[in-house]
Design a protein around this motif. Structure first.
Motif, PDB file in Angstrom:
ATOM      1  N   ASN A 278      30.235 -28.942 -63.358  1.00  0.00           N
ATOM      2  CA  ASN A 278      31.453 -29.133 -64.412  1.00  0.00           C
ATOM      3  C   ASN A 278      31.284 -28.195 -65.585  1.00  0.00           C
ATOM      4  O   ASN A 278      31.255 -28.640 -66.606  1.00  0.00           O
ATOM      5  N   PRO A 279      31.478 -26.781 -65.036  1.00  0.00           N
ATOM      6  CA  PRO A 279      30.991 -25.893 -66.282  1.00  0.00           C
ATOM      7  C   PRO A 279      32.581 -25.815 -67.295  1.00  0.00           C
ATOM      8  O   PRO A 279      33.508 -25.983 -66.792  1.00  0.00           O
ATOM      9  N   ILE A 280      32.086 -25.726 -68.418  1.00  0.00           N
ATOM     10  CA  ILE A 280      33.299 -25.615 -69.349  1.00  0.00           C
ATOM     11  C   ILE A 280      33.268 -24.143 -69.739  1.00  0.00           C
ATOM     12  O   ILE A 280      32.599 -23.223 -70.206  1.00  0.00           O
ATOM     13  N   VAL A 281      34.741 -23.541 -69.417  1.00  0.00           N
ATOM     14  CA  VAL A 281      35.112 -22.360 -69.569  1.00  0.00           C
ATOM     15  C   VAL A 281      36.339 -22.153 -70.664  1.00  0.00           C
ATOM     16  O   VAL A 281      37.167 -22.383 -70.426  1.00  0.00           O
ATOM     17  N   PHE A 282      35.906 -21.632 -71.975  1.00  0.00           N
ATOM     18  CA  PHE A 282      36.906 -21.519 -72.826  1.00  0.00           C
ATOM     19  C   PHE A 282      36.893 -19.662 -73.050  1.00  0.00           C
ATOM     20  O   PHE A 282      36.211 -19.243 -73.571  1.00  0.00           O
ATOM     21  N   ALA A 283      38.153 -19.495 -72.291  1.00  0.00           N
ATOM     22  CA  ALA A 283      38.396 -17.974 -72.308  1.00  0.00           C
ATOM     23  C   ALA A 283      39.345 -17.801 -73.230  1.00  0.00           C
ATOM     24  O   ALA A 283      40.603 -17.519 -72.858  1.00  0.00           O
ATOM     25  N   CYS A 284      38.909 -17.470 -74.598  1.00  0.00           N
ATOM     26  CA  CYS A 284      39.958 -17.475 -75.688  1.00  0.00           C
ATOM     27  C   CYS A 284      40.510 -15.978 -76.183  1.00  0.00           C
ATOM     28  O   CYS A 284      41.277 -15.949 -77.184  1.00  0.00           O
ATOM     29  N   PRO A 289      42.903 -13.601 -71.423  1.00  0.00           N
ATOM     30  CA  PRO A 289      41.521 -14.119 -71.312  1.00  0.00           C
ATOM     31  C   PRO A 289      40.294 -13.304 -70.710  1.00  0.00           C
ATOM     32  O   PRO A 289      40.708 -12.411 -69.811  1.00  0.00           O
ATOM     33  N   GLU A 290      39.106 -13.553 -70.891  1.00  0.00           N
ATOM     34  CA  GLU A 290      37.926 -13.272 -70.296  1.00  0.00           C
ATOM     35  C   GLU A 290      38.062 -13.652 -68.763  1.00  0.00           C
ATOM     36  O   GLU A 290      37.401 -12.637 -68.045  1.00  0.00           O
ATOM     37  N   ILE A 291      38.286 -14.666 -68.399  1.00  0.00           N
ATOM     38  CA  ILE A 291      38.841 -14.576 -66.876  1.00  0.00           C
ATOM     39  C   ILE A 291      40.127 -15.713 -66.684  1.00  0.00           C
ATOM     40  O   ILE A 291      40.360 -16.480 -67.638  1.00  0.00           O
ATOM     41  N   HIS A 292      40.997 -15.195 -65.826  1.00  0.00           N
ATOM     42  CA  HIS A 292      42.226 -15.818 -65.681  1.00  0.00           C
ATOM     43  C   HIS A 292      42.196 -17.219 -65.264  1.00  0.00           C
ATOM     44  O   HIS A 292      41.253 -17.592 -64.388  1.00  0.00           O
ATOM     45  N   PRO A 293      42.681 -18.175 -65.852  1.00  0.00           N
ATOM     46  CA  PRO A 293      42.543 -19.693 -65.526  1.00  0.00           C
ATOM     47  C   PRO A 293      42.882 -19.744 -63.820  1.00  0.00           C
ATOM     48  O   PRO A 293      42.148 -20.584 -63.227  1.00  0.00           O
ATOM     49  N   VAL A 303      35.510 -26.775 -62.660  1.00  0.00           N
ATOM     50  CA  VAL A 303      35.606 -26.170 -64.030  1.00  0.00           C
ATOM     51  C   VAL A 303      36.416 -26.557 -64.853  1.00  0.00           C
ATOM     52  O   VAL A 303      37.527 -27.419 -64.683  1.00  0.00           O
ATOM     53  N   ILE A 304      36.183 -27.053 -66.291  1.00  0.00           N
ATOM     54  CA  ILE A 304      37.014 -27.291 -67.456  1.00  0.00           C
ATOM     55  C   ILE A 304      37.574 -26.298 -68.033  1.00  0.00           C
ATOM     56  O   ILE A 304      36.589 -25.502 -68.751  1.00  0.00           O
ATOM     57  N   MET A 305      38.684 -25.902 -68.028  1.00  0.00           N
ATOM     58  CA  MET A 305      39.120 -24.546 -68.453  1.00  0.00           C
ATOM     59  C   MET A 305      39.995 -24.462 -69.725  1.00  0.00           C
ATOM     60  O   MET A 305      41.167 -25.188 -69.531  1.00  0.00           O
ATOM     61  N   GLY A 306      40.034 -23.727 -70.644  1.00  0.00           N
ATOM     62  CA  GLY A 306      40.626 -23.399 -71.833  1.00  0.00           C
ATOM     63  C   GLY A 306      40.909 -22.186 -72.111  1.00  0.00           C
ATOM     64  O   GLY A 306      40.296 -21.289 -71.819  1.00  0.00           O
ATOM     65  N   THR A 307      42.237 -21.637 -72.448  1.00  0.00           N
ATOM     66  CA  THR A 307      42.494 -20.362 -72.915  1.00  0.00           C
ATOM     67  C   THR A 307      43.258 -20.458 -74.259  1.00  0.00           C
ATOM     68  O   THR A 307      43.640 -21.499 -74.762  1.00  0.00           O
ATOM     69  N   GLY A 308      43.473 -19.247 -74.737  1.00  0.00           N
ATOM     70  CA  GLY A 308      44.227 -19.243 -75.902  1.00  0.00           C
ATOM     71  C   GLY A 308      45.972 -19.341 -75.757  1.00  0.00           C
ATOM     72  O   GLY A 308      46.562 -19.443 -76.765  1.00  0.00           O
ATOM     73  N   ARG A 309      46.137 -19.168 -74.545  1.00  0.00           N
ATOM     74  CA  ARG A 309      47.546 -19.011 -74.254  1.00  0.00           C
ATOM     75  C   ARG A 309      48.356 -20.277 -74.445  1.00  0.00           C
ATOM     76  O   ARG A 309      48.055 -21.401 -74.022  1.00  0.00           O
ATOM     77  N   SER A 310      49.671 -20.160 -74.559  1.00  0.00           N
ATOM     78  CA  SER A 310      50.587 -21.093 -74.526  1.00  0.00           C
ATOM     79  C   SER A 310      51.118 -21.472 -73.266  1.00  0.00           C
ATOM     80  O   SER A 310      51.646 -22.781 -72.783  1.00  0.00           O
ATOM     81  N   ASP A 311      50.792 -20.702 -72.095  1.00  0.00           N
ATOM     82  CA  ASP A 311      51.399 -20.865 -70.819  1.00  0.00           C
ATOM     83  C   ASP A 311      50.491 -21.579 -69.878  1.00  0.00           C
ATOM     84  O   ASP A 311      50.476 -21.554 -68.654  1.00  0.00           O
ATOM     85  N   TYR A 312      49.319 -21.910 -70.250  1.00  0.00           N
ATOM     86  CA  TYR A 312      48.380 -22.652 -69.322  1.00  0.00           C
ATOM     87  C   TYR A 312      47.811 -23.971 -69.996  1.00  0.00           C
ATOM     88  O   TYR A 312      47.892 -24.003 -71.541  1.00  0.00           O
ATOM     89  N   PRO A 313      47.158 -25.141 -69.549  1.00  0.00           N
ATOM     90  CA  PRO A 313      46.764 -26.234 -69.949  1.00  0.00           C
ATOM     91  C   PRO A 313      45.597 -25.867 -70.947  1.00  0.00           C
ATOM     92  O   PRO A 313      44.883 -24.676 -71.032  1.00  0.00           O
ATOM     93  N   ASN A 314      45.224 -26.883 -71.915  1.00  0.00           N
ATOM     94  CA  ASN A 314      44.095 -26.626 -72.812  1.00  0.00           C
ATOM     95  C   ASN A 314      44.059 -25.325 -73.588  1.00  0.00           C
ATOM     96  O   ASN A 314      43.534 -24.467 -73.443  1.00  0.00           O
ATOM     97  N   GLN A 315      45.131 -25.368 -74.481  1.00  0.00           N
ATOM     98  CA  GLN A 315      45.345 -24.079 -75.352  1.00  0.00           C
ATOM     99  C   GLN A 315      44.504 -24.259 -76.238  1.00  0.00           C
ATOM    100  O   GLN A 315      44.443 -24.789 -77.610  1.00  0.00           O
ATOM    101  N   VAL A 316      43.207 -23.656 -76.390  1.00  0.00           N
ATOM    102  CA  VAL A 316      41.985 -23.556 -77.646  1.00  0.00           C
ATOM    103  C   VAL A 316      42.715 -22.418 -78.393  1.00  0.00           C
ATOM    104  O   VAL A 316      41.879 -21.220 -78.234  1.00  0.00           O
ATOM    105  N   ASN A 317      43.515 -22.722 -79.389  1.00  0.00           N
ATOM    106  CA  ASN A 317      44.140 -21.580 -80.329  1.00  0.00           C
ATOM    107  C   ASN A 317      44.275 -22.139 -81.827  1.00  0.00           C
ATOM    108  O   ASN A 317      44.386 -23.101 -81.834  1.00  0.00           O
ATOM    109  N   ASN A 318      43.758 -21.322 -82.613  1.00  0.00           N
ATOM    110  CA  ASN A 318      43.814 -21.642 -83.967  1.00  0.00           C
ATOM    111  C   ASN A 318      45.390 -22.203 -84.433  1.00  0.00           C
ATOM    112  O   ASN A 318      45.430 -22.543 -85.336  1.00  0.00           O
ATOM    113  N   VAL A 319      46.198 -22.029 -83.734  1.00  0.00           N
ATOM    114  CA  VAL A 319      47.736 -22.585 -84.227  1.00  0.00           C
ATOM    115  C   VAL A 319      47.478 -24.140 -84.299  1.00  0.00           C
ATOM    116  O   VAL A 319      48.220 -24.734 -85.120  1.00  0.00           O
TER     117      VAL A 319
END
Ligand SMILES: O=C([O-])CC(=O)C(=O)O
Ligand SMILES: [Mg+2]
Length: 423
Positions: A278-284, A289-293, A303-319
């Motif tokens: 259950n790795p957690i990957v925040f590629a922000c 990102p560091e790795i494409h979702p 994998v539990i995956m987040g990115t900074g982008r609006s076009d994928y789930p789990n947007q980990v972004n300062n917005v």
């Protein structure tokens, strides 16, 4: 980005008028009488009042709902140092988000400065005109000195968004993701790729939230930051661990969490494959990102995956942070955004993800359902409850920690941006 998407992005910025922001009038200006109030002679009266007491600027001008978004363009997204003017679309973009999500007016200021001191002096000399200052996309280590100096010299909140906004959102998302993975922050082994402003602030805040410094492995361009290195600045040195690990390949073995705050495609599928269950990957890294979702999910179904982008789930972004944090800070006229306010924002954000998703969010994302879980660890930016929950938590923490010049607002919690002036 595909040619089509690239052109669409350029057209969006260019048409029908250039840019994304405009200034609007808040008073009637139709008649000579109106103009004699708005301008000469009427305008002299509020000038006199402000000269008598500077606090009157909050009463007679837009200061109290006005944030400067300031950059030198030295670390634009994950694009690097493209200079002040090239950062303008991002700074206008932050203004869009301030207004859209929290009703805050902003002006973007791109500073050409010959030195860190010149930048500090420039911003300090115009600070009084704003309700708050949002520093953006300024490279490390200069950003630390700039923020510290401006905090000292200004009596309004100064907030380096890439540090604290990113850290707050990352901490909230990570606490939820760890819970879903059946793990805890206190025991998680965390690898942070990148040692810039966001990385350092994120790891500091995670430690404040319960992570153990000895479980954190931070890497810069030269590999793992360890106590045997002699090339570390004081900010990176805080994260130097006593360890034989030297590379990302070494550090990632068995890690529970990967936080990427570096650059595109720097995390390889083979490295993800070596992480714990259950790795957690925040590629922000933004925009890439560091790795494409898609690649991450094809590599590991757990994998539990987040990115900074609006076009994928789990947007980990300062917005998810800065518009609402400033809203709360401005509304109690806080003199700073302190640790208690940041931690209050972490918990408000984390808790909101656990509440049922509203129709508004489902419609905006064209989904039939969305539930707290691997694909939804953090609220989406379009969730209007962010405006209800985060400013309230931040304002409360400001009052309790003694930095608020006004009491907790009687018109809180906010139901929409229309309610920000309490009318
Ligand atoms: O603008 C964004 O998407 C997030 C951010 O602040 C950055 O990447 O520097
Ligand atoms: Mg930024």
């Amino acid at each position: 980005m595909s040619d089509d998407k690239r052109q669409a992005a350029l057209d969006y910025h260019a048409k029908p008028i250039p840019g994304k922001l405009s200034v609007e009038l808040t008073k009637p200006t139709e008649t000579a009488k109106h103009l004699s109030l708005a301008y000469s002679p009427g305008v002299a009266e509020p000038c006199r009042e402000i000269a008598l007491d500077p606090e009157n600027a909050y009463l007679y001008t837009g200061k109290g709902n006005l944030v400067a978004v300031v950059s030198d363009g030295s670390a634009i997204l994950g694009l690097g140092n493209l200079g002040p003017l090239a950062s303008k679309p991002v700074m206008e973009g932050k203004g869009v988000l301030f207004k859209r999500f929290a009703g805050i007016n902003s002006v973007d200021i791109e500073v050409e400065a010959d030195s860190t001191q010149a930048f500090i002096d420039t911003v300090a000399s115009i600070a009084n005109t704003w309700g708050g200052i949002n520093l953006e996309d300024i490279k490390a280590p200069e950003c630390f000195e700039i923020e510290a100096a401006l905090k000292q010299r200004c009596s309004i909140p100064v907030f380096h968004d890439d540090q604290h906004g990113t850290a707050i959102v990352t901490a909230a998302g990570l606490l939820n993701a760890l819970d879903i993975a059946g793990k805890t922050l206190a025991h998680a082994r965390i690898v942070c790729l990148g040692a810039g402003s966001a990385a350092i602030a994120c790891m500091k805040l995670l430690i404040e939230c319960g992570a153990r410094a000895e479980n954190i492995f931070m890497l810069d361009r030269n590999g793992v930051i360890h106590s045997g290195r002699s090339d570390l600045n004081q900010y990176k040195a805080q994260f130097a661990t006593e360890t034989p690990l030297r590379t990302l390949d070494d550090a990632i073995e068995g890690a529970d969490v990967f936080v990427g705050l570096s650059g595109p495609n720097l995390f390889k599928p083979e490295q993800l494959a070596k992480m714990a269950a259950n790795p957690i990957v925040f590629a922000c890294s933004n925009p890439d990102p560091e790795i494409h979702p898609d690649v991450a999910r094809a590599t590991r179904s757990d994998v539990i995956m987040g990115t900074g982008r609006s076009d994928y789930p789990n947007q980990v972004n300062n917005v998810l942070g800065f518009p609402f944090i400033f809203r709360g800070a401005l509304d109690v006229r806080a003199t700073a955004i302190n640790e208690k306010m940041k931690i209050a924002a972490v918990h408000a954000l984390k808790d909101l993800a656990r509440e049922p998703v509203t129709k508004e969010v489902l419609d905006a994302y064209e989904l039939d359902s969305l539930e707290f879980g691997r694909g939804y660890i953090i609220p989406t930016p379009v969730d209007s409850r962010l405006l209800e929950k985060i400013p309230a938590a931040v304002a409360q923490a400001a009052v309790e920690s003694g930095v608020a010049k006004k009491p907790y607002p009687a018109h809180y919690p906010l139901k929409s941006v229309k309610a920000i002036y309490g009318q």
